[in-house]
Design a protein around this motif. Structure first.
Motif, PDB file in Angstrom:
ATOM      1  N   UNK A  82       0.825  -1.211   0.000  1.00 51.35           N
ATOM      2  CA  UNK A  82       0.000   0.000   0.000  1.00 51.35           C
ATOM      3  C   UNK A  82       0.854   1.253   0.000  1.00 51.35           C
ATOM      4  N   UNK A  83       1.942   1.229   0.757  1.00 53.01           N
ATOM      5  CA  UNK A  83       2.809   2.410   0.825  1.00 53.01           C
ATOM      6  C   UNK A  83       3.568   2.642  -0.474  1.00 53.01           C
ATOM      7  N   UNK A  84       3.941   1.557  -1.176  1.00 50.10           N
ATOM      8  CA  UNK A  84       4.584   1.737  -2.478  1.00 50.10           C
ATOM      9  C   UNK A  84       3.597   2.374  -3.449  1.00 50.10           C
ATOM     10  N   UNK A  85       2.361   1.920  -3.421  1.00 46.35           N
ATOM     11  CA  UNK A  85       1.333   2.518  -4.276  1.00 46.35           C
ATOM     12  C   UNK A  85       1.136   3.995  -3.934  1.00 46.35           C
ATOM     13  N   UNK A  86       1.163   4.326  -2.643  1.00 45.74           N
ATOM     14  CA  UNK A  86       1.048   5.717  -2.219  1.00 45.74           C
ATOM     15  C   UNK A  86       2.210   6.548  -2.768  1.00 45.74           C
ATOM     16  N   UNK A  87       3.431   6.035  -2.666  1.00 44.87           N
ATOM     17  CA  UNK A  87       4.606   6.744  -3.209  1.00 44.87           C
ATOM     18  C   UNK A  87       4.423   7.016  -4.690  1.00 44.87           C
ATOM     19  N   UNK A  88       4.057   5.986  -5.434  1.00 45.64           N
ATOM     20  CA  UNK A  88       3.910   6.125  -6.879  1.00 45.64           C
ATOM     21  C   UNK A  88       2.793   7.107  -7.228  1.00 45.64           C
ATOM     22  N   UNK A  89       1.714   7.065  -6.466  1.00 40.86           N
ATOM     23  CA  UNK A  89       0.589   7.968  -6.711  1.00 40.86           C
ATOM     24  C   UNK A  89       0.988   9.416  -6.456  1.00 40.86           C
ATOM     25  N   UNK A  90       1.700   9.665  -5.363  1.00 39.33           N
ATOM     26  CA  UNK A  90       2.150  11.025  -5.042  1.00 39.33           C
ATOM     27  C   UNK A  90       3.068  11.549  -6.146  1.00 39.33           C
ATOM     28  N   UNK A  91       3.992  10.717  -6.599  1.00 39.77           N
ATOM     29  CA  UNK A  91       4.936  11.138  -7.641  1.00 39.77           C
ATOM     30  C   UNK A  91       4.200  11.405  -8.953  1.00 39.77           C
ATOM     31  N   UNK A  92       3.272  10.502  -9.334  1.00 40.81           N
ATOM     32  CA  UNK A  92       2.515  10.718 -10.573  1.00 40.81           C
ATOM     33  C   UNK A  92       1.658  11.985 -10.484  1.00 40.81           C
ATOM     34  N   UNK A  93       1.041  12.201  -9.340  1.00 43.46           N
ATOM     35  CA  UNK A  93       0.210  13.393  -9.164  1.00 43.46           C
ATOM     36  C   UNK A  93       1.059  14.659  -9.267  1.00 43.46           C
ATOM     37  N   UNK A  94       2.256  14.622  -8.700  1.00 43.00           N
ATOM     38  CA  UNK A  94       3.146  15.781  -8.767  1.00 43.00           C
ATOM     39  C   UNK A  94       3.564  16.064 -10.205  1.00 43.00           C
ATOM     40  N   UNK A  95       3.913  14.992 -10.943  1.00 41.97           N
ATOM     41  CA  UNK A  95       4.286  15.177 -12.351  1.00 41.97           C
ATOM     42  C   UNK A  95       3.114  15.742 -13.146  1.00 41.97           C
ATOM     43  N   UNK A  96       1.923  15.238 -12.880  1.00 38.84           N
ATOM     44  CA  UNK A  96       0.727  15.728 -13.567  1.00 38.84           C
ATOM     45  C   UNK A  96       0.466  17.186 -13.224  1.00 38.84           C
ATOM     46  N   UNK A  97       0.591  17.505 -11.939  1.00 39.85           N
ATOM     47  CA  UNK A  97       0.386  18.884 -11.493  1.00 39.85           C
ATOM     48  C   UNK A  97       1.429  19.809 -12.103  1.00 39.85           C
ATOM     49  N   UNK A  98       2.693  19.352 -12.123  1.00 41.24           N
ATOM     50  CA  UNK A  98       3.753  20.155 -12.737  1.00 41.24           C
ATOM     51  C   UNK A  98       3.443  20.418 -14.210  1.00 41.24           C
ATOM     52  N   UNK A  99       2.978  19.390 -14.920  1.00 40.39           N
ATOM     53  CA  UNK A  99       2.625  19.541 -16.328  1.00 40.39           C
ATOM     54  C   UNK A  99       1.465  20.499 -16.517  1.00 40.39           C
ATOM     55  N   UNK A 100       0.483  20.426 -15.637  1.00 31.35           N
ATOM     56  CA  UNK A 100      -0.675  21.311 -15.728  1.00 31.35           C
ATOM     57  C   UNK A 100      -0.261  22.761 -15.469  1.00 31.35           C
ATOM     58  N   UNK A 101       0.586  22.965 -14.466  1.00 32.97           N
ATOM     59  CA  UNK A 101       1.054  24.313 -14.130  1.00 32.97           C
ATOM     60  C   UNK A 101       1.869  24.896 -15.280  1.00 32.97           C
ATOM     61  N   UNK A 102       2.718  24.069 -15.891  1.00 34.64           N
ATOM     62  CA  UNK A 102       3.509  24.537 -17.032  1.00 34.64           C
ATOM     63  C   UNK A 102       2.577  24.918 -18.177  1.00 34.64           C
TER      64      UNK A 102
END
Length: 164
Positions: free
Chosen positions: A122-142
Motif C-alpha cells: 500500500x505504501x509503495x502505491x502511495x509513493x507512486x501515486x504522489x509522484x505521478x500526481x506531482x508530475x501531472x500537477x507540474x505539467x498542468x502548471x507549465x
C-alpha cells in the motif's frame, strides 16, 4: 562509487541518523541521489535493514494513534524508483519509510520498524501515486503558465497602436 560502497554509505548514514550522529537531511539527501535505474540498491537496503531489525528484535509492531498516522502520511513527500526494481521513499515530518511493495521499513530517530507486506504494498502505491500526481500537477502548471504567457503577449500586442 560502486553499488557495494553506495550500500555501505546508506547503511552508515541510516545508523548514524538513528544514533543521532548525523541529521536526517543528510540521509534523505543521499536517498534522493540514488538514480532512477538503481532501485535495486534501495530494495537491498530495505532487506539489510529488515534483517538487522529482526536480528536485534526490533520488528515487533508498535501501536500508533490513527490521527497521528494520518497527519504524518498527509505531510509526506515521496520519491519512487520505477519498474523493474520498484521502490519508494516517503519522507514525513517524523519518519522515513522505505518500501519495495513486498517489504518495508519505517525509520524514526532511534527506532526502526519492519512493516507487514500488505502495508508495504500500500505504501509503495502511495509513493507512486504522489509522484505521478506531482508530475501531472507540474505539467498542468507549465501548461497554464504557457497559456497565460501567450494570452498576455497577444493582449499586450493588441494594445499597441499601429503607426499610420
Amino acid at each position: 562509487m560502486d553499488e557495494s560502497q553506495d550500500m555501505q554509505t546508506l547503511l552508515t548514514l541510516t545508523s548514524n541518523w538513528q544514533g543521532g550522529d548525523v541529521g536526517r537531511t543528510e540521509l534523505v539527501s543521499a536517498l534522493r541521489q540514488v538514480g532512477d535505474s538503481s532501485g535495486e540498491l534501495i530494495r537491498s537496503l530495505i532487506t539489510q535493514l529488515s534483517h538487522g531489525a529482526k536480528q536485534a528484535g526490533h520488528s515487533e509492531e508498535h501501536p500508533e494513534n490513527t490521527d497521528a498516522w494520518r497527519q504524518e502520511l498527509m505531510a509526506c513527500r515521496a520519491r519512487s524508483w520505477p519498474y523493474p526494481h520498484s521502490a519508494g521513499l516517503l519522507v514525513g515530518p517524523h519518519v522515513l519509510i522505505l518500501t519495495d511493495g513486498e517489504q518495508g521499513v519505517l525509520l524514526r530517530a532511534g527506532r526502526l520498524r519492519v512493516l507487514a507486506p500488505s502495508v508495504s504494498a500500500s505504501l509503495l502505491l502511495l509513493c507512486q501515486t504522489i509522484v505521478m500526481a506531482q508530475h501531472s500537477l507540474d505539467g498542468k502548471i507549465v501548461g497554464q503558465a504557457r497559456t497565460q504567457r501567450i494570452e498576455s503577449a497577444s493582449t499586450s500586442l493588441s494594445e499597441i497602436d499601429p503607426i499610420r
